[in-house]
Motif scaffolding. Structure first.
Motif, PDB file in Angstrom:
ATOM      1  N   CYS A 151      63.451  85.013  75.538  1.00  0.00           N
ATOM      2  CA  CYS A 151      63.808  83.717  75.501  1.00  0.00           C
ATOM      3  C   CYS A 151      62.488  83.251  75.609  1.00  0.00           C
ATOM      4  O   CYS A 151      61.976  82.517  76.384  1.00  0.00           O
ATOM      5  CB  CYS A 151      64.438  83.238  76.837  1.00  0.00           C
ATOM      6  SG  CYS A 151      66.348  83.461  76.601  1.00  0.00           S
ATOM      7  N   ARG A 152      61.722  83.456  74.450  1.00  0.00           N
ATOM      8  CA  ARG A 152      60.427  82.826  74.019  1.00  0.00           C
ATOM      9  C   ARG A 152      60.451  81.477  73.856  1.00  0.00           C
ATOM     10  O   ARG A 152      60.968  81.212  72.631  1.00  0.00           O
ATOM     11  CB  ARG A 152      59.614  83.679  73.304  1.00  0.00           C
ATOM     12  CG  ARG A 152      58.118  83.580  73.145  1.00  0.00           C
ATOM     13  CD  ARG A 152      57.405  84.501  72.394  1.00  0.00           C
ATOM     14  NE  ARG A 152      57.647  85.729  73.029  1.00  0.00           N
ATOM     15  CZ  ARG A 152      56.704  86.320  73.999  1.00  0.00           C
ATOM     16  NH1 ARG A 152      55.819  85.181  74.460  1.00  0.00           N
ATOM     17  NH2 ARG A 152      56.699  87.582  74.563  1.00  0.00           N
ATOM     18  N   GLY A 153      60.042  80.458  74.519  1.00  0.00           N
ATOM     19  CA  GLY A 153      59.777  79.263  73.947  1.00  0.00           C
ATOM     20  C   GLY A 153      61.031  78.415  74.322  1.00  0.00           C
ATOM     21  O   GLY A 153      61.267  77.377  73.946  1.00  0.00           O
ATOM     22  N   SER A 180      68.718  78.876  64.146  1.00  0.00           N
ATOM     23  CA  SER A 180      67.493  78.800  63.277  1.00  0.00           C
ATOM     24  C   SER A 180      66.269  78.877  63.976  1.00  0.00           C
ATOM     25  O   SER A 180      65.933  78.053  64.757  1.00  0.00           O
ATOM     26  CB  SER A 180      67.786  77.339  62.463  1.00  0.00           C
ATOM     27  OG  SER A 180      66.651  77.296  61.512  1.00  0.00           O
ATOM     28  N   GLY A 181      65.425  79.624  63.782  1.00  0.00           N
ATOM     29  CA  GLY A 181      64.214  80.132  64.407  1.00  0.00           C
ATOM     30  C   GLY A 181      64.398  80.714  65.700  1.00  0.00           C
ATOM     31  O   GLY A 181      63.927  80.544  66.697  1.00  0.00           O
ATOM     32  N   ALA A 182      65.318  81.769  65.451  1.00  0.00           N
ATOM     33  CA  ALA A 182      66.010  82.574  66.795  1.00  0.00           C
ATOM     34  C   ALA A 182      64.681  83.328  67.502  1.00  0.00           C
ATOM     35  O   ALA A 182      65.108  83.724  68.549  1.00  0.00           O
ATOM     36  CB  ALA A 182      67.028  83.364  66.074  1.00  0.00           C
ATOM     37  N   VAL A 223      68.430  83.738  62.528  1.00  0.00           N
ATOM     38  CA  VAL A 223      67.535  83.668  61.468  1.00  0.00           C
ATOM     39  C   VAL A 223      66.288  83.157  61.719  1.00  0.00           C
ATOM     40  O   VAL A 223      65.799  82.406  62.798  1.00  0.00           O
ATOM     41  CB  VAL A 223      68.060  82.380  60.531  1.00  0.00           C
ATOM     42  CG1 VAL A 223      66.829  81.978  59.453  1.00  0.00           C
ATOM     43  CG2 VAL A 223      69.280  82.813  59.831  1.00  0.00           C
ATOM     44  N   ASP A 224      65.078  83.916  61.289  1.00  0.00           N
ATOM     45  CA  ASP A 224      63.757  83.611  61.616  1.00  0.00           C
ATOM     46  C   ASP A 224      62.837  84.216  60.287  1.00  0.00           C
ATOM     47  O   ASP A 224      63.108  85.151  59.776  1.00  0.00           O
ATOM     48  CB  ASP A 224      63.247  84.321  62.824  1.00  0.00           C
ATOM     49  CG  ASP A 224      62.160  83.686  63.540  1.00  0.00           C
ATOM     50  OD1 ASP A 224      62.257  82.873  64.512  1.00  0.00           O
ATOM     51  OD2 ASP A 224      60.950  83.918  62.790  1.00  0.00           O
ATOM     52  N   PRO A 225      61.860  83.084  59.918  1.00  0.00           N
ATOM     53  CA  PRO A 225      61.101  83.616  58.874  1.00  0.00           C
ATOM     54  C   PRO A 225      60.006  84.936  59.210  1.00  0.00           C
ATOM     55  O   PRO A 225      59.423  85.588  58.288  1.00  0.00           O
ATOM     56  CB  PRO A 225      60.145  82.494  58.586  1.00  0.00           C
ATOM     57  CG  PRO A 225      60.065  81.838  59.713  1.00  0.00           C
ATOM     58  CD  PRO A 225      61.279  82.043  60.475  1.00  0.00           C
ATOM     59  N   SER A 255      68.294  75.105  67.251  1.00  0.00           N
ATOM     60  CA  SER A 255      66.957  75.315  66.903  1.00  0.00           C
ATOM     61  C   SER A 255      66.143  75.029  68.087  1.00  0.00           C
ATOM     62  O   SER A 255      66.044  73.878  68.505  1.00  0.00           O
ATOM     63  CB  SER A 255      66.769  74.480  65.624  1.00  0.00           C
ATOM     64  OG  SER A 255      65.525  75.076  65.143  1.00  0.00           O
ATOM     65  N   ILE A 256      65.732  76.004  68.649  1.00  0.00           N
ATOM     66  CA  ILE A 256      64.946  76.012  70.133  1.00  0.00           C
ATOM     67  C   ILE A 256      63.571  76.213  69.981  1.00  0.00           C
ATOM     68  O   ILE A 256      63.180  77.310  69.739  1.00  0.00           O
ATOM     69  CB  ILE A 256      65.868  76.827  71.114  1.00  0.00           C
ATOM     70  CG1 ILE A 256      67.336  76.579  70.930  1.00  0.00           C
ATOM     71  CG2 ILE A 256      65.270  76.995  72.351  1.00  0.00           C
ATOM     72  CD1 ILE A 256      68.220  77.371  71.730  1.00  0.00           C
ATOM     73  N   GLY A 257      62.793  75.255  70.166  1.00  0.00           N
ATOM     74  CA  GLY A 257      61.235  75.341  70.267  1.00  0.00           C
ATOM     75  C   GLY A 257      60.618  75.700  68.887  1.00  0.00           C
ATOM     76  O   GLY A 257      59.802  76.275  68.842  1.00  0.00           O
TER      77      GLY A 257
HETATM   78  C1  LIG Z   1      58.482  79.087  70.085  1.00  0.00           C
HETATM   79  S1  LIG Z   1      59.349  80.378  68.892  1.00  0.00           S
HETATM   80  C2  LIG Z   1      60.978  80.122  69.932  1.00  0.00           C
HETATM   81  C3  LIG Z   1      61.881  81.125  69.545  1.00  0.00           C
HETATM   82  C4  LIG Z   1      63.420  81.167  69.973  1.00  0.00           C
HETATM   83  N1  LIG Z   1      63.765  80.080  69.177  1.00  0.00           N
HETATM   84  C5  LIG Z   1      63.353  81.052  71.547  1.00  0.00           C
HETATM   85  O1  LIG Z   1      63.572  79.698  71.792  1.00  0.00           O
HETATM   86  O2  LIG Z   1      63.147  81.934  72.344  1.00  0.00           O
HETATM   87  C6  LIG Z   1      59.365  79.342  67.625  1.00  0.00           C
HETATM   88  C7  LIG Z   1      59.884  80.308  66.415  1.00  0.00           C
HETATM   89  O3  LIG Z   1      60.074  79.402  65.197  1.00  0.00           O
HETATM   90  C8  LIG Z   1      60.076  80.167  64.219  1.00  0.00           C
HETATM   91  N2  LIG Z   1      59.781  79.350  63.101  1.00  0.00           N
HETATM   92  C9  LIG Z   1      58.399  78.912  62.556  1.00  0.00           C
HETATM   93  N3  LIG Z   1      58.518  78.311  61.413  1.00  0.00           N
HETATM   94  C10 LIG Z   1      59.875  78.455  61.199  1.00  0.00           C
HETATM   95  C11 LIG Z   1      60.879  78.042  59.864  1.00  0.00           C
HETATM   96  N4  LIG Z   1      60.185  77.402  58.787  1.00  0.00           N
HETATM   97  N5  LIG Z   1      62.083  78.055  59.851  1.00  0.00           N
HETATM   98  C12 LIG Z   1      62.584  78.539  60.995  1.00  0.00           C
HETATM   99  N6  LIG Z   1      61.958  79.174  62.088  1.00  0.00           N
HETATM  100  C13 LIG Z   1      60.594  78.988  61.978  1.00  0.00           C
HETATM  101  C14 LIG Z   1      59.068  81.321  64.487  1.00  0.00           C
HETATM  102  O4  LIG Z   1      58.979  82.289  63.846  1.00  0.00           O
HETATM  103  C15 LIG Z   1      59.214  81.580  65.847  1.00  0.00           C
HETATM  104  O5  LIG Z   1      60.258  82.628  66.223  1.00  0.00           O
END
Ligand SMILES: C[S@@+](CC[C@H](N)C(=O)[O-])C[C@H]1O[C@@H](n2cnc3c(N)ncnc32)[C@H](O)[C@@H]1O
Length: 256
Positions: A38-40, A65-67, A87-89, A125-127
């Motif tokens: 659970c980063r972020g 999205s951005g998991a 999904v994550d890039p 979409s979290i963080g």
């Molecule tokens: C702070 S981390 C949060 C990860 C996760 N959501 C959590 O809360 O543990 C931010 C995430 O956003 C992703 N990210 C960055 N650009 C993105 C994009 N264009 N579309 C989707 N995710 C993206 C990063 O790769 C990263 O995994």
């Protein structure tokens, strides 16, 4: 269309660090996985609030999205019974999530989701938004892939002042007014909002598991430049939050 895949220190933070996290979890035991992944995402209670407020139910198709490493989606799967898609890039984040949780996981940009319209009952979409240049596009994509009236959940770090003394590389924090406009522009009407700081800290067991993984990563990689670059990113966001210059806001909206 602009490609939004993070690079540089964000690559260290969002791709290399997740691989190291999965290694550490493999060594320490699976009970470490969700807290470490659970980063972020802030805290488990904030995630539970999102689950409740989004009215997630067993069997609901939830897109994350951005998991990242997949911890939040896994918590929702285990506690509520949702069927998550991640999904994550960042390939490293996706590889780590697959290793730890074995859920459907795709490398893709949140601004160009590889799903048909209305494919999910809900999405969150979290963080993520503060790391994305085109925030409106990511929000529009959440709207597009969620069925009509489906719930969209967000955790967004917003700035509380006009100018920040320092910013983690690649981050761009909207203020609350900008966030509201972005959501409206994506036809997401806000139903509920909460402050991340109002939720309790994780319980000691959760924190011990997360800390043990951090310690194992540090022991293995402390003299690696990529570890230092990722730590510097986290130091800056930690400072901004501690000084109240940036705050986490949780939003639940409905796709209209
Ligand atoms: C702070 S981390 C949060 C990860 C996760 N959501 C959590 O809360 O543990 C931010 C995430 O956003 C992703 N990210 C960055 N650009 C993105 C994009 N264009 N579309 C989707 N995710 C993206 C990063 O790769 C990263 O995994």
């Amino acid at each position: 269309m602009e490609q939004m895949v993070p690079d540089g220190p964000m690559d260290d933070e969002f791709s290399t660090l997740p691989r190291w996290t999965a290694d550490a979890v493999e060594a320490l035991g699976p009970e470490h996985a969700v807290p470490a992944a659970c980063r972020g995402s802030g805290t488990p209670e904030a995630l539970r609030w999102l689950c409740r407020t989004m009215a997630l139910r067993a069997g609901a198709r939830l897109l994350d999205s951005g998991a990242g490493e997949g911890g939040p989606a896994e918590l929702a799967a285990r506690e509520v019974g949702v069927s998550p898609t991640l999904v994550d890039p960042m390939p490293g984040a996706c590889a780590a999530a697959r290793r730890m949780f074995h859920r459907p996981t795709l490398v893709a940009d949140g601004g160009r989701l590889p799903f048909r319209d209305d494919a999910f009952d809900a999405a969150w979409s979290i963080g993520v938004l503060c790391t994305v240049p085109d925030k409106g596009l990511v929000l529009s994509e959440l709207h597009r892939v969620v069925r009509p009236r489906g719930a969209v959940g967000l955790l967004v770090f917003v700035r509380t002042v006009d100018v920040l003394p320092e910013v983690p590389e690649g981050n761009d924090f909207p203020d609350r007014g900008e966030l509201r406009k972005l959501a409206e522009g994506a036809r997401l009407s806000t139903l509920e909002e909460a402050a991340l700081a109002d939720f309790p800290d994780p319980d000691p067991g959760w924190q011990q598991h997360a800390d043990a993984v951090e310690a194992a990563i540090e022991a293995a990689h402390h003299d690696d430049d990529r570890f230092r670059a990722a730590q510097e990113q986290q130091r800056i966001i930690g400072r901004l939050l501690a000084e109240g210059l940036v705050e986490g806001r949780l939003l639940v909206a409905r796709a209209t």
